[in-house]
Design a protein around this motif. Structure first.
Motif, PDB file in Angstrom:
ATOM      1  N   GLU A   1      19.422  76.110  36.085  1.00  0.00           N
ATOM      2  CA  GLU A   1      18.467  76.426  37.376  1.00  0.00           C
ATOM      3  C   GLU A   1      17.029  75.922  37.244  1.00  0.00           C
ATOM      4  N   GLN A   2      16.518  75.917  36.002  1.00  0.00           N
ATOM      5  CA  GLN A   2      15.126  75.400  35.606  1.00  0.00           C
ATOM      6  C   GLN A   2      15.138  73.815  35.954  1.00  0.00           C
ATOM      7  N   ALA A   3      16.300  73.376  35.513  1.00  0.00           N
ATOM      8  CA  ALA A   3      16.283  71.721  35.868  1.00  0.00           C
ATOM      9  C   ALA A   3      16.417  71.419  37.214  1.00  0.00           C
ATOM     10  N   MET A   4      17.063  72.370  37.975  1.00  0.00           N
ATOM     11  CA  MET A   4      17.161  72.246  39.686  1.00  0.00           C
ATOM     12  C   MET A   4      15.749  72.211  40.183  1.00  0.00           C
ATOM     13  N   ASP A   5      14.985  73.085  39.717  1.00  0.00           N
ATOM     14  CA  ASP A   5      13.621  73.560  40.199  1.00  0.00           C
ATOM     15  C   ASP A   5      12.545  72.520  39.561  1.00  0.00           C
ATOM     16  N   SER A   6      12.741  71.850  38.719  1.00  0.00           N
ATOM     17  CA  SER A   6      11.751  70.792  38.235  1.00  0.00           C
ATOM     18  C   SER A   6      11.559  69.560  38.698  1.00  0.00           C
TER      19      SER A   6
ATOM     20  N   LEU B   1      24.561  79.307  40.983  1.00  0.00           N
ATOM     21  CA  LEU B   1      23.919  78.066  40.946  1.00  0.00           C
ATOM     22  C   LEU B   1      23.975  77.323  42.301  1.00  0.00           C
ATOM     23  N   ALA B   2      24.733  77.331  43.231  1.00  0.00           N
ATOM     24  CA  ALA B   2      24.684  76.972  44.640  1.00  0.00           C
ATOM     25  C   ALA B   2      23.770  77.431  45.581  1.00  0.00           C
ATOM     26  N   LYS B   3      23.531  78.748  45.354  1.00  0.00           N
ATOM     27  CA  LYS B   3      22.668  79.458  45.978  1.00  0.00           C
ATOM     28  C   LYS B   3      21.265  79.129  45.744  1.00  0.00           C
ATOM     29  N   ARG B   4      20.817  78.812  44.326  1.00  0.00           N
ATOM     30  CA  ARG B   4      19.662  78.472  44.067  1.00  0.00           C
ATOM     31  C   ARG B   4      19.289  76.976  44.066  1.00  0.00           C
ATOM     32  N   ALA B   5      20.343  76.157  44.378  1.00  0.00           N
ATOM     33  CA  ALA B   5      20.107  74.665  44.562  1.00  0.00           C
ATOM     34  C   ALA B   5      19.210  74.502  46.075  1.00  0.00           C
ATOM     35  N   PRO B   6      18.733  73.127  45.911  1.00  0.00           N
ATOM     36  CA  PRO B   6      17.811  72.751  47.057  1.00  0.00           C
ATOM     37  C   PRO B   6      18.617  72.467  48.295  1.00  0.00           C
ATOM     38  N   ALA B   7      18.573  73.065  49.434  1.00  0.00           N
ATOM     39  CA  ALA B   7      19.080  73.009  50.623  1.00  0.00           C
ATOM     40  C   ALA B   7      19.479  71.881  50.855  1.00  0.00           C
ATOM     41  N   GLU B   8      18.415  70.770  50.703  1.00  0.00           N
ATOM     42  CA  GLU B   8      18.766  69.587  51.555  1.00  0.00           C
ATOM     43  C   GLU B   8      19.383  68.550  50.406  1.00  0.00           C
ATOM     44  N   CYS B   9      19.945  68.928  49.339  1.00  0.00           N
ATOM     45  CA  CYS B   9      20.559  68.160  48.307  1.00  0.00           C
ATOM     46  C   CYS B   9      21.974  68.717  48.140  1.00  0.00           C
TER      47      CYS B   9
ATOM     48  N   LEU C   1      34.892  80.645  47.899  1.00  0.00           N
ATOM     49  CA  LEU C   1      33.715  79.670  48.533  1.00  0.00           C
ATOM     50  C   LEU C   1      33.133  80.036  49.890  1.00  0.00           C
ATOM     51  N   LYS C   2      33.517  81.178  50.477  1.00  0.00           N
ATOM     52  CA  LYS C   2      32.972  81.530  51.730  1.00  0.00           C
ATOM     53  C   LYS C   2      31.448  81.785  51.833  1.00  0.00           C
ATOM     54  N   PRO C   3      30.886  82.492  50.659  1.00  0.00           N
ATOM     55  CA  PRO C   3      29.645  82.786  50.818  1.00  0.00           C
ATOM     56  C   PRO C   3      28.658  81.580  50.815  1.00  0.00           C
TER      57      PRO C   3
ATOM     58  N   ARG D   1      27.066  75.115  52.443  1.00  0.00           N
ATOM     59  CA  ARG D   1      26.328  74.141  51.429  1.00  0.00           C
ATOM     60  C   ARG D   1      26.915  73.391  50.162  1.00  0.00           C
ATOM     61  N   VAL D   2      28.045  73.606  50.008  1.00  0.00           N
ATOM     62  CA  VAL D   2      28.803  72.799  49.016  1.00  0.00           C
ATOM     63  C   VAL D   2      29.831  71.799  49.371  1.00  0.00           C
ATOM     64  N   PHE D   3      29.910  70.964  48.487  1.00  0.00           N
ATOM     65  CA  PHE D   3      31.177  70.184  48.441  1.00  0.00           C
ATOM     66  C   PHE D   3      32.146  70.438  47.269  1.00  0.00           C
ATOM     67  N   TYR D   4      33.152  70.424  47.352  1.00  0.00           N
ATOM     68  CA  TYR D   4      34.373  70.948  46.311  1.00  0.00           C
ATOM     69  C   TYR D   4      35.383  69.891  46.437  1.00  0.00           C
ATOM     70  N   VAL D   5      35.841  69.411  45.241  1.00  0.00           N
ATOM     71  CA  VAL D   5      36.499  68.406  45.039  1.00  0.00           C
ATOM     72  C   VAL D   5      37.760  68.847  43.959  1.00  0.00           C
ATOM     73  N   ALA D   6      38.985  68.837  44.248  1.00  0.00           N
ATOM     74  CA  ALA D   6      39.858  69.145  43.162  1.00  0.00           C
ATOM     75  C   ALA D   6      41.269  68.496  43.577  1.00  0.00           C
TER      76      ALA D   6
END
Length: 382
Positions: A143-148, A172-180, A197-199, A203-208
């Protein structure tokens, strides 16, 4: 209890104790009939095969996957033969004429890690990898890295392939910058560790894919694309021409749905196998919650047997784990060296016990085709 689902693989390897299912999972028997059905459908439909696949089989697969991940938009799933196609398509959607900053971890699978290591040799690419260990502070450090700084892409696994450690993706997804773009690698958790993944589906991509715990074999990977996404990947294929295109002037048009990330011709027999396997699980009442509980029971029994054995290397002191109630379906032991780990893997294989390793980390995977006798026998062969 569920060995009958894998009768063909088990009968083909009667003397083998297979504990590498996190890497190459046994296929369920129903996947063989599905493989044959693909051939029969190809013969039946011939030139109309693509229409049958995209109008019938793809929606079936989308619906089944969306149910597992609790997604509201099944049509936002697109398919490819491997995750590397999606990795590079995501990277190619960024503006390479500008400086590109990527945030990730030191524990991502090679399909992503190798590619960004190569791209980091270019002057416009900067890659920052947050160490997963010590895991007690991982979420705070990420989270600190995302904010940095400002990032162009964030990429992180739900379950880390080299440890089985499981992170709180929603947090982590909710904390991530929305534009990224925030990309989740779910390959080591899909059909193993529950993820709703509903919440965060907007805002997320998911690969599997199907190779591991989805148990359909290689060749059918998928990417969930958030509905509002309007990207133009440079790496693009003719499947992207199959949907309604949005274009400006003479631009190459892109679909407005998930097929903006589509590639080209693939062997859809893998999708047939995946569909058959997921439908079989539904028929058997095998939800992820139930599967996970059964695997946890096997892991607990394995560790109890390990405690009794008193092995010099494979013991709880070398076990990488934070919370075994929220852990991937393999246990990882960090041994003194890569050489020692490789040698032990080879010795176990000569005794009929198949595991695998990544560097100095020895991995034991657990599946529905293991019972208490298998576990006891496996520990005896370490």
């Amino acid at each position: 209890m569920y060995k009958h689902l894998y009768k063909r693989f088990i009968e083909a390897n009667p003397a083998l104790l297979h504990f590498a299912c996190h890497s190459h999972h046994y296929w369920a028997d129903v996947s063989r009939e599905a493989q044959l059905q693909y051939w029969d459908d190809s013969a039946k439909h011939v030139d109309d095969k693509w229409n049958h696949i995209f109008s019938v089989k793809v929606p079936q697969a989308q619906k089944l996957i969306a149910e597992v991940l609790n997604l509201s938009h099944p049509h936002q799933l697109v398919f490819a033969p491997n995750t590397h196609e999606f990795v590079f398509r995501l990277l190619s959607s960024l503006d390479w004429n500008q400086n590109i900053r990527i945030l990730t971890t030191d524990s991502e699978f090679y399909s992503f890690d190798r590619q960004i290591n190569r791209l980091s040799e270019l002057p416009q690419f900067e890659v920052v990898k947050v160490p997963t260990l010590p895991f007690e502070t991982f979420h705070e450090r990420f989270e600190q890295a995302m904010d940095s700084a400002d990032w162009n892409l964030v990429f992180i696994s739900h379950v880390f392939f080299n440890s089985g450690l499981t992170c709180d993706i929603e947090r982590l997804a909710k904390r991530a910058p929305a534009e990224c773009p925030f990309v989740i690698d779910g390959y080591h958790s899909f059909m193993a560790v529950s993820l709703n993944l509903k919440p965060i589906e907007d805002r997320v991509f998911y690969v599997a894919g199907s190779y591991k715990y989805a148990q359909g074999g290689e060749g059918c990977c998928f990417l969930y694309v958030p509905p509002a996404t309007r990207h133009r990947p440079m790496y693009t294929g003719w499947f992207a021409e199959l949907s309604k295109l949005s274009a400006i002037g003479n631009e190459v048009g892109y679909p407005t749905d998930a097929y903006q990330y589509a590639g080209s011709t693939m062997d859809f027999s893998a999708m047939y196998r995946l569909i058959a396997t997921l439908e079989k699980f539904k028929d058997q009442g095998l939800t992820i919650t139930k599967i996970h509980a059964l695997v946890q029971q096997n892991q607990k029994h394995f560790l109890e047997e390990i405690d009794k054995a008193g092995h010099a290397l494979v013991n709880r002191q070398n076990l990488i784990a934070a919370d075994l109630n929220n852990h991937g379906h393999f246990l990882t032991f960090n041994l003194p060296s890569t050489e020692a780990t490789t040698e032990l893997v080879k010795k176990m294989k000569t005794r009929g016990l198949v595991t695998d390793s990544r560097g100095s980390r020895l991995r034991f995977g657990f599946g529905l085709y293991h019972d208490a006798d298998d576990i006891k026998a496996a520990v005896a062969r370490i």
